[in-house]
Design a protein around this motif. Structure first.
Motif, PDB file in Angstrom:
ATOM      1  N   UNK A 123       0.843  -1.195   0.000  1.00 10.20           N
ATOM      2  CA  UNK A 123       0.000   0.000   0.000  1.00 10.20           C
ATOM      3  C   UNK A 123       0.881   1.250   0.000  1.00 10.20           C
ATOM      4  N   UNK A 124       0.444   2.274  -0.737  1.00  9.26           N
ATOM      5  CA  UNK A 124       1.302   3.430  -0.987  1.00  9.26           C
ATOM      6  C   UNK A 124       1.820   4.059   0.308  1.00  9.26           C
ATOM      7  N   UNK A 125       0.987   4.201   1.332  1.00 15.27           N
ATOM      8  CA  UNK A 125       1.424   4.892   2.543  1.00 15.27           C
ATOM      9  C   UNK A 125       2.471   4.087   3.324  1.00 15.27           C
ATOM     10  N   UNK A 126       2.625   2.793   3.007  1.00 17.61           N
ATOM     11  CA  UNK A 126       3.661   1.977   3.633  1.00 17.61           C
ATOM     12  C   UNK A 126       4.875   1.763   2.706  1.00 17.61           C
ATOM     13  N   UNK A 127       4.703   2.152   1.453  1.00 14.02           N
ATOM     14  CA  UNK A 127       5.735   1.862   0.444  1.00 14.02           C
ATOM     15  C   UNK A 127       6.977   2.715   0.650  1.00 14.02           C
ATOM     16  N   UNK A 128       8.143   2.077   0.504  1.00 16.37           N
ATOM     17  CA  UNK A 128       9.426   2.774   0.553  1.00 16.37           C
ATOM     18  C   UNK A 128      10.228   2.413  -0.684  1.00 16.37           C
ATOM     19  N   UNK A 129      10.807   3.418  -1.303  1.00 17.37           N
ATOM     20  CA  UNK A 129      11.659   3.148  -2.453  1.00 17.37           C
ATOM     21  C   UNK A 129      12.912   2.398  -2.006  1.00 17.37           C
ATOM     22  N   UNK A 130      13.439   1.570  -2.885  1.00 13.19           N
ATOM     23  CA  UNK A 130      14.632   0.787  -2.572  1.00 13.19           C
ATOM     24  C   UNK A 130      15.428   0.571  -3.847  1.00 13.19           C
ATOM     25  N   UNK A 131      16.693   0.230  -3.684  1.00  9.30           N
ATOM     26  CA  UNK A 131      17.538  -0.113  -4.824  1.00  9.30           C
ATOM     27  C   UNK A 131      17.230  -1.549  -5.235  1.00  9.30           C
ATOM     28  N   UNK A 191      26.213   0.498 -19.979  1.00  5.10           N
ATOM     29  CA  UNK A 191      25.487   1.765 -20.086  1.00  5.10           C
ATOM     30  C   UNK A 191      24.735   1.988 -18.785  1.00  5.10           C
ATOM     31  N   UNK A 192      24.762   3.218 -18.300  1.00  6.38           N
ATOM     32  CA  UNK A 192      23.905   3.647 -17.198  1.00  6.38           C
ATOM     33  C   UNK A 192      22.963   4.707 -17.759  1.00  6.38           C
ATOM     34  N   UNK A 193      21.656   4.522 -17.524  1.00 11.22           N
ATOM     35  CA  UNK A 193      20.653   5.435 -18.069  1.00 11.22           C
ATOM     36  C   UNK A 193      20.006   6.213 -16.929  1.00 11.22           C
ATOM     37  N   UNK A 194      20.316   7.513 -16.784  1.00 11.34           N
ATOM     38  CA  UNK A 194      19.592   8.330 -15.807  1.00 11.34           C
ATOM     39  C   UNK A 194      18.230   8.743 -16.380  1.00 11.34           C
ATOM     40  N   UNK A 195      17.201   8.639 -15.577  1.00 12.02           N
ATOM     41  CA  UNK A 195      15.849   9.005 -15.979  1.00 12.02           C
ATOM     42  C   UNK A 195      15.235   9.811 -14.847  1.00 12.02           C
ATOM     43  N   UNK A 196      14.697  10.988 -15.166  1.00 13.24           N
ATOM     44  CA  UNK A 196      14.037  11.771 -14.116  1.00 13.24           C
ATOM     45  C   UNK A 196      12.813  11.016 -13.605  1.00 13.24           C
ATOM     46  N   UNK A 197      12.758  10.829 -12.301  1.00 11.27           N
ATOM     47  CA  UNK A 197      11.718   9.989 -11.712  1.00 11.27           C
ATOM     48  C   UNK A 197      10.317  10.556 -11.912  1.00 11.27           C
ATOM     49  N   UNK A 198      10.201  11.846 -12.150  1.00 12.11           N
ATOM     50  CA  UNK A 198       8.886  12.442 -12.319  1.00 12.11           C
ATOM     51  C   UNK A 198       8.571  12.841 -13.744  1.00 12.11           C
ATOM     52  N   UNK A 199       9.313  12.307 -14.709  1.00 17.25           N
ATOM     53  CA  UNK A 199       9.149  12.745 -16.090  1.00 17.25           C
ATOM     54  C   UNK A 199       8.822  11.580 -17.016  1.00 17.25           C
ATOM     55  N   UNK A 212       3.202   8.638  -6.616  1.00 15.92           N
ATOM     56  CA  UNK A 212       2.608   7.565  -7.402  1.00 15.92           C
ATOM     57  C   UNK A 212       3.262   7.479  -8.777  1.00 15.92           C
ATOM     58  N   UNK A 213       3.538   8.653  -9.379  1.00 19.81           N
ATOM     59  CA  UNK A 213       4.172   8.665 -10.697  1.00 19.81           C
ATOM     60  C   UNK A 213       5.568   8.057 -10.646  1.00 19.81           C
ATOM     61  N   UNK A 214       6.376   8.442  -9.654  1.00 24.53           N
ATOM     62  CA  UNK A 214       7.728   7.890  -9.537  1.00 24.53           C
ATOM     63  C   UNK A 214       7.674   6.379  -9.346  1.00 24.53           C
ATOM     64  N   UNK A 215       6.700   5.926  -8.580  1.00 30.43           N
ATOM     65  CA  UNK A 215       6.553   4.479  -8.369  1.00 30.43           C
ATOM     66  C   UNK A 215       6.204   3.778  -9.678  1.00 30.43           C
ATOM     67  N   UNK A 216       5.309   4.388 -10.461  1.00 36.51           N
ATOM     68  CA  UNK A 216       4.923   3.804 -11.746  1.00 36.51           C
ATOM     69  C   UNK A 216       6.094   3.788 -12.731  1.00 36.51           C
ATOM     70  N   UNK A 217       6.846   4.878 -12.769  1.00 33.03           N
ATOM     71  CA  UNK A 217       7.995   4.943 -13.676  1.00 33.03           C
ATOM     72  C   UNK A 217       9.042   3.910 -13.283  1.00 33.03           C
ATOM     73  N   UNK A 218       9.297   3.786 -11.972  1.00 30.11           N
ATOM     74  CA  UNK A 218      10.247   2.776 -11.515  1.00 30.11           C
ATOM     75  C   UNK A 218       9.813   1.373 -11.913  1.00 30.11           C
ATOM     76  N   UNK A 219       8.528   1.075 -11.768  1.00 31.47           N
ATOM     77  CA  UNK A 219       8.017  -0.248 -12.134  1.00 31.47           C
ATOM     78  C   UNK A 219       8.149  -0.491 -13.626  1.00 31.47           C
TER      79      UNK A 219
END
Length: 309
Positions: free
Chosen positions: A32-40, A199-207, A246-253
């Protein structure tokens, strides 16, 4: 490598009690989003490759965080005692050559100062001829300036393989070479991809536009793999300017699905990066405890030492 008479500063490791991101094997889309933590995310299939290593840092879209990624990874690596070279392959005026201080040897006349552009147009030069010391022990730099655009417009003979030729020379003591590519998929970026192992690809998490840019880059990577560099791999995707949303989570997924064998690393946002650039300091020395610094330090550990400190 060329040295100057000035003393260099040793980059020290970060304190072991700082709070890094957790390391997981897949991107979390269930909690659930309120418990979610980003991780490597480090997939079970990922293995750090042996040194020496050449890494191209690419995304065709500007502002994705390529230059910050190159510099902060480099600083994290030299703190571990590695010898690192950054190649600035970005012809923009506001490139890493403006941010990072470097030193021409005092014995080198101004008319003999060379940069990356000269390496493409003067076959008699070596990579050492355009590599200079920085204020940081173990960190070396190949600068560029706006005249590097001449490589794109004139495309001298052998443009695509120039960096590969110079970087495949016998061991020069450099452990990792990071190539900071410009915002395009022209001859300079192709030259970097031909020379690179990873290759390392940087991507803006909110874009969402950055995600589209990464997709276009992926097509170029595929072409380079097919024709010129079959062993090239995408080692990591770095979610820059990361803030929980939510957007950053979706982009990461989405990116974790697109690159299932690659590390996915959130690099949390920090408003002090601009101030560090103005002061001509890496964020690591300007604000050592910043979460962004911690994240890149963790990324360097995962990508180049397999998670070992």
């Amino acid at each position: 490598m060329r040295e100057t008479q000035g003393e260099t500063v040793q980059v020290t490791p970060l304190s072991g009690d700082l709070a890094f991101l957790d390391i997981v094997t897949e991107w979390d889309i269930e909690t659930a989003y309120h418990h979610w933590r980003a991780a490597a995310v480090v997939p079970p299939t990922f293995l750090p490759a042996p040194l020496p290593r050449v890494v191209a840092i690419c995304n065709q879209k500007g502002g994705a965080g390529k230059t910050t990624t190159a510099l902060e990874l480099a600083m994290a690596l030299v703190a571990r005692g590695l010898r690192v070279r950054i190649i600035d392959a970005d012809p923009q005026e506001a490139s890493l050559s403006v941010w990072l201080r470097f030193f021409y040897p005092e014995s080198l006349p101004e008319g003999s100062r060379r940069n990356l552009m000269h390496l493409y147009f003067q076959p008699e030069l070596t990579l050492e001829d355009v590599t200079y010391a920085t204020p940081y022990e173990g960190l070396y730099f190949v600068p560029s300036f706006p005249d590097l655009e001449d490589v794109e417009s004139k495309q001298p003979t052998g443009t695509e393989t120039t960096l590969q030729y110079h970087l495949s020379k016998p061991d020069d003591g450099i452990d990792v070479t990071l190539i900071d590519c410009g915002p395009g998929l022209g001859p300079l970026t192709v030259s970097a991809l031909v020379a690179a192992h990873d290759v390392i690809i940087p991507v803006q998490a909110g874009s969402g536009l950055d995600v589209r840019g990464a997709a276009a880059l992926n097509r170029t990577i595929g072409t380079v793999k097919q024709r010129l560099n079959p062993d090239l791999r995408v080692a990591a995707v770095i979610l820059t300017d990361f803030e929980k949303s939510t957007l950053a989570r979706q982009i990461g997924a989405r990116l974790a699905r697109a690159y299932p064998d690659s590390v996915v690393l959130p690099a949390r946002t920090n408003i002090r990066i601009g101030a560090a650039q103005l002061a001509r300091q890496p964020l690591r020395t300007f604000e050592p405890g910043a979460t962004t610094v911690l994240d890149y330090d963790l990324g360097a550990r995962i990508l180049f030492t397999g998670g070992q400190a």
